[in-house]
Motif scaffolding. Structure first.
Motif, PDB file in Angstrom:
ATOM      1  N   ASN A  19     -10.984 -24.324  21.830  1.00 16.65           N
ATOM      2  CA  ASN A  19     -10.153 -23.337  22.359  1.00 16.65           C
ATOM      3  C   ASN A  19     -10.852 -21.891  21.782  1.00 16.65           C
ATOM      4  OD1 ASN A  19      -7.684 -23.575  23.594  1.00 16.65           O
ATOM      5  ND2 ASN A  19      -7.226 -25.099  22.104  1.00 16.65           N
ATOM      6  N   ARG A  21      -9.894 -18.015  20.343  1.00 14.95           N
ATOM      7  CA  ARG A  21      -8.578 -17.227  20.007  1.00 14.95           C
ATOM      8  C   ARG A  21      -9.342 -15.852  20.495  1.00 14.95           C
ATOM      9  NH1 ARG A  21      -4.513 -18.032  17.729  1.00 14.95           N
ATOM     10  NH2 ARG A  21      -5.382 -20.182  16.267  1.00 14.95           N
ATOM     11  N   LEU A  22      -8.265 -15.158  21.109  1.00 11.53           N
ATOM     12  CA  LEU A  22      -8.611 -13.586  21.680  1.00 11.53           C
ATOM     13  C   LEU A  22      -8.710 -12.629  20.295  1.00 11.53           C
ATOM     14  CD1 LEU A  22      -6.407 -13.979  24.842  1.00 11.53           C
ATOM     15  CD2 LEU A  22      -8.859 -14.196  24.691  1.00 11.53           C
ATOM     16  N   TYR A  29      -7.026 -18.232  24.508  1.00 10.42           N
ATOM     17  CA  TYR A  29      -7.313 -17.968  25.806  1.00 10.42           C
ATOM     18  C   TYR A  29      -6.912 -19.196  26.710  1.00 10.42           C
ATOM     19  CZ  TYR A  29     -10.645 -17.012  29.726  1.00 10.42           C
ATOM     20  OH  TYR A  29     -11.060 -16.868  30.920  1.00 10.42           O
ATOM     21  N   TRP A  31      -7.698 -21.179  29.911  1.00 12.35           N
ATOM     22  CA  TRP A  31      -8.784 -21.555  30.888  1.00 12.35           C
ATOM     23  C   TRP A  31      -8.454 -20.811  32.256  1.00 12.35           C
ATOM     24  CZ3 TRP A  31     -12.107 -26.015  29.184  1.00 12.35           C
ATOM     25  CH2 TRP A  31     -12.313 -25.991  27.914  1.00 12.35           C
ATOM     26  N   GLU A  32      -9.273 -20.079  33.013  1.00 14.03           N
ATOM     27  CA  GLU A  32      -9.112 -19.694  34.406  1.00 14.03           C
ATOM     28  C   GLU A  32      -9.827 -20.215  35.409  1.00 14.03           C
ATOM     29  OE1 GLU A  32      -9.281 -15.272  34.656  1.00 14.03           O
ATOM     30  OE2 GLU A  32      -9.988 -15.549  32.569  1.00 14.03           O
ATOM     31  N   SER A  41      -4.198 -20.542  35.555  1.00 15.30           N
ATOM     32  CA  SER A  41      -4.832 -20.767  34.249  1.00 15.30           C
ATOM     33  C   SER A  41      -4.514 -22.173  33.496  1.00 15.30           C
ATOM     34  CB  SER A  41      -4.665 -19.484  33.136  1.00 15.30           C
ATOM     35  OG  SER A  41      -3.456 -19.267  33.180  1.00 15.30           O
ATOM     36  N   ARG A  43      -3.633 -23.946  29.836  1.00 18.19           N
ATOM     37  CA  ARG A  43      -3.679 -24.138  28.200  1.00 18.19           C
ATOM     38  C   ARG A  43      -4.432 -25.396  27.645  1.00 18.19           C
ATOM     39  NH1 ARG A  43      -2.495 -19.389  26.462  1.00 18.19           N
ATOM     40  NH2 ARG A  43      -0.918 -18.178  27.503  1.00 18.19           N
ATOM     41  N   THR A  49     -10.897 -24.207  17.047  1.00 20.68           N
ATOM     42  CA  THR A  49     -10.448 -22.861  17.872  1.00 20.68           C
ATOM     43  C   THR A  49     -11.313 -21.964  17.123  1.00 20.68           C
ATOM     44  OG1 THR A  49      -7.961 -23.487  17.989  1.00 20.68           O
ATOM     45  CG2 THR A  49      -8.699 -21.319  18.104  1.00 20.68           C
TER      46      THR A  49
END
Length: 123
Positions: A19, A21-22, A29, A31-32, A41, A43, A49
């Motif tokens: 993962n 972290r923004l 974040y 995933w797109e 998106s 998760r 992370t």
């Protein structure tokens, strides 16, 4: 246990994902993905992370799990075979960078230099 193929974003639930972290919100974040004109998106879950993309890429290189990264950042690892791309046909296309700024008559010299450098790089 053998290698599990990743054919759809749903298959990510069977894998250890790294993962990201923004930094702005602290949220993870999502995933797109995009396919057949539909964007969505996902998760993901995993044991790690990271707060920066470079350690997330290194985790993938070390075999810790799957990482989501821009292709430009991992191209050399893909070409060397150190990383393998999964879900390539689900990858969204990047339309490029956009710059929004106020339409002031006289921008600062620093801002004008930045815009000119950005335009130069795009040529």
């Amino acid at each position: 246990m053998g290698f599990l193929r990743v054919r759809t974003p749903h298959d990510l639930t069977k894998h250890n994902c790294v993962n990201l972290r923004l930094p702005t919100s602290g949220a993870l974040y999502a995933w797109e993905f995009a396919k057949d004109g539909r964007e969505f998106s996902v998760r993901v879950e995993g044991q790690l992370t990271m707060s920066n993309i470079d350690p997330a890429i290194n985790a993938a290189l070390d075999g810790v799990g799957l990482s989501y990264a821009p292709k430009d950042l991992v191209r050399q690892h893909l070409e060397s075979g150190r990383l393998q791309e999964v879900l390539a046909d689900w990858a969204p296309t990047f339309q490029g960078y956009h710059l929004y700024y106020p339409s002031r008559r006289h921008p600062s010299p620093a801002f004008a230099a930045f815009v000119e450098a950005f335009r130069y790089r795009q040529r």
